[in-house]
Design an enzyme around this catalytic site. Structure first.
Site, PDB file in Angstrom:
ATOM      1  N   HIS A 157       0.808  -1.220   0.000  1.00 55.15           N
ATOM      2  CA  HIS A 157       0.000   0.000   0.000  1.00 55.15           C
ATOM      3  C   HIS A 157       0.843   1.273   0.000  1.00 55.15           C
ATOM      4  O   HIS A 157       0.296   2.369  -0.096  1.00 55.15           O
ATOM      5  CB  HIS A 157      -0.947  -0.004   1.197  1.00 55.15           C
ATOM      6  CG  HIS A 157      -2.005  -1.067   1.122  1.00 55.15           C
ATOM      7  ND1 HIS A 157      -3.252  -0.844   0.589  1.00 55.15           N
ATOM      8  CD2 HIS A 157      -1.985  -2.377   1.480  1.00 55.15           C
ATOM      9  CE1 HIS A 157      -3.971  -1.959   0.641  1.00 55.15           C
ATOM     10  NE2 HIS A 157      -3.221  -2.902   1.183  1.00 55.15           N
ATOM     11  N   ASP A 365       3.447   9.450  -1.881  1.00 55.84           N
ATOM     12  CA  ASP A 365       2.299   8.716  -1.356  1.00 55.84           C
ATOM     13  C   ASP A 365       2.006   7.537  -2.255  1.00 55.84           C
ATOM     14  O   ASP A 365       2.040   7.673  -3.495  1.00 55.84           O
ATOM     15  CB  ASP A 365       1.069   9.621  -1.282  1.00 55.84           C
ATOM     16  CG  ASP A 365       0.272   9.409  -0.001  1.00 55.84           C
ATOM     17  OD1 ASP A 365       0.376   8.326   0.583  1.00 55.84           O
ATOM     18  OD2 ASP A 365      -0.445  10.338   0.411  1.00 55.84           O
TER      19      ASP A 365
END
Length: 463
Positions: A157, A365
């Site tokens: 993730h 991110d």
């Protein structure tokens, strides 16, 4: 249909109102578990004096969860240590903040072994096993060492760093080689997948075959791009809820006609909060005639408060927001409202809908679901503008956002002006393009994409 066994650091215990109060990932995985049957296994979030492997089971809404307690030493070395002070900063390209401690690595290995020992008896011979995130990279190898023959997948993730950064990690080779225990490994973007492949070719001297599989010796893993989405329909509905309307009206009443700029982030150095405030300050300095026409609401709930780096971030942002307010505020206007607490999803949806602009400007991110939630919450007749960092994984899908370099204060200041001046027709065109993508590639699409790959033909056999 095979059962599904999901393994992650933490477990979302199913609730009757899960769709309204749990994150999109939890909703998608719980939905997949209901469809396939199976179990979600992970850490309970609680500590115990001595690890026993005792499993706490919960049954609810057609889903079984199983959790274990860890020792305080495990928490210090595995979670606060290797996961959050070694891998997290390194995977977000912050080698300057990365701590390489032998005890951390030892705790990380020990907890992954404990997970493997405890979950192994829960897995039936034909189950699909899906492991999540950087906390548990070695778990696949540990399960194979214990005789697991099942289809085994892993999804990361976070970003995957370039080889030149990853090689700074002691035992980096062992960590990456452990990914070859999995049949399928998923990344959010082509960039992260390419970084993984470059490591395989340049460091492990492996190859990438015609199916896109990474091959090292006789080991083969199917590496794919699977960008996670949100539960788009649920979030659109949340933005129309009574709670959202109340939050939106509250923001409108408190703004006295000014345009709201919103940022919502965990208090983390990867989110670029300092750079965001400096970019907003540059906007204020460059546009004195616009100052009192806007205000920034920055919501930043604390995270990992026991880690020194995060305490320093909070102190820095407290001082910076105070300085900007002190320099630019007037008797009837404060340029920044800085809030260190979180809000329920419906309330956030209302805040998003009230905002003319969202600043989603991380320095790095994996995806950033706030960007997607903001778009999903907008009024189709009068949508706001998303200003998005090119270094967020979401930028690969959301090209109609106003893309910025978060390291450049001038770039962010110019983007705010562009967003404020953007005509309604352009705002609607950009929004319609993005919401179409979010509806098409939502979190359920992501879940199916990965599980289809895990059930597909791109597996290697484990003797």
């Amino acid at each position: 249909m095979s059962r599904l066994v999901v393994i992650s650091n933490r477990v979302a215990v199913p609730k009757a109102d899960a769709s309204g109060n749990q994150g999109g990932l939890a909703v998608a995985l719980l939905s997949a578990l209901r469809e396939h049957g199976g179990i979600w296994f992970g850490w309970s979030g609680e500590t115990t004096e001595q690890f026993t492997g005792e499993i706490h089971r919960t049954e609810g809404n057609g889903v079984t969860t199983a959790t274990i307690d860890l020792e305080e030493q495990d928490l210090d070395e595995y979670y606060n240590g290797y996961a959050n002070r070694t891998l997290w900063p390194l995977f977000h390209y912050r080698i300057d903040l990365t701590e390489f401690e032998r005890d951390f690595a030892g705790g990380y290995s020990r907890v992954n072994k404990r997970f493997a020992d405890t979950v192994m008896p829960l897995i039936d011979h034909d189950d699909l096993v899906w492991v999540h995130d950087y906390h548990l990279i070695p778990l696949g190898r540990e399960l194979r060492d214990r005789g697991l023959k099942n289809r085994l997948g892993f999804f990361l993730h976070t970003p995957w760093p370039p080889a030149r950064l990853l090689t700074s990690l002691p035992s980096h080779r062992k960590l990456v080689e452990s990914l070859f225990a999995y049949d399928v490994v998923g990344f959010h973007t082509e960039d992260w997948l390419d970084s993984f492949r470059r490591y395989v070719v340049d460091i492990l001297e492996g190859t990438i075959d015609e199916d896109g599989c990474a091959v090292v010796g006789d080991r083969r893993v199917h590496a794919i791009v699977a960008p996670i989405g949100i539960d788009t329909a649920e979030f659109e509905a949340a933005a129309r809820s009574k709670e959202a309307r109340f939050a939106r009206d509250r923001m409108h009443m408190s703004s006295t006609g000014r345009s709201l700029i919103v940022g919502v982030d965990r208090l983390d150095y990867s989110k670029g909060l300092r750079e965001r405030l400096l970019g907003y300050e540059r906007f204020l300095a460059n546009n004195p005639d616009r100052r009192a026409l806007v205000y920034l609401l920055q919501i930043a709930p604390p995270s990992r408060a026991t880690v020194d780096t995060y305490q320093e971030i909070r102190s820095d942002l407290d001082a910076l927001s105070g300085r900007i307010n002190g320099e630019y505020a007037d008797i009837d206007w404060v340029p920044i409202r800085y809030v260190n607490q979180g809000y329920p999803r419906q309330e956030l949806a209302g805040i998003y809908r009230a905002a003319r602009i969202a600043l989603v400007t991380p320095l790095r991110d994996g995806m950033n679901l706030v960007a997607k939630e903001y778009v999903a919450a907008q009024d189709p007749d009068d949508p706001g503008v998303l200003i998005l960092s090119t270094f967020a994984g979401a930028a690969a899908q959301m090209k109609e956002a106003v893309l910025v370099n978060p390291y450049s204060a001038e770039d962010m200041a110019d983007a705010i002006v562009k967003a404020l001046e953007m005509p309604l027709a352009e705002r609607k065109r950009r929004w319609e393009s993005m919401i179409d993508g979010l509806r098409r590639e939502d979190v359920f699409w992501w879940c199916r994409l990965f599980l289809d790959a895990l059930e597909g033909k791109h597996a290697h056999e484990h003797a």
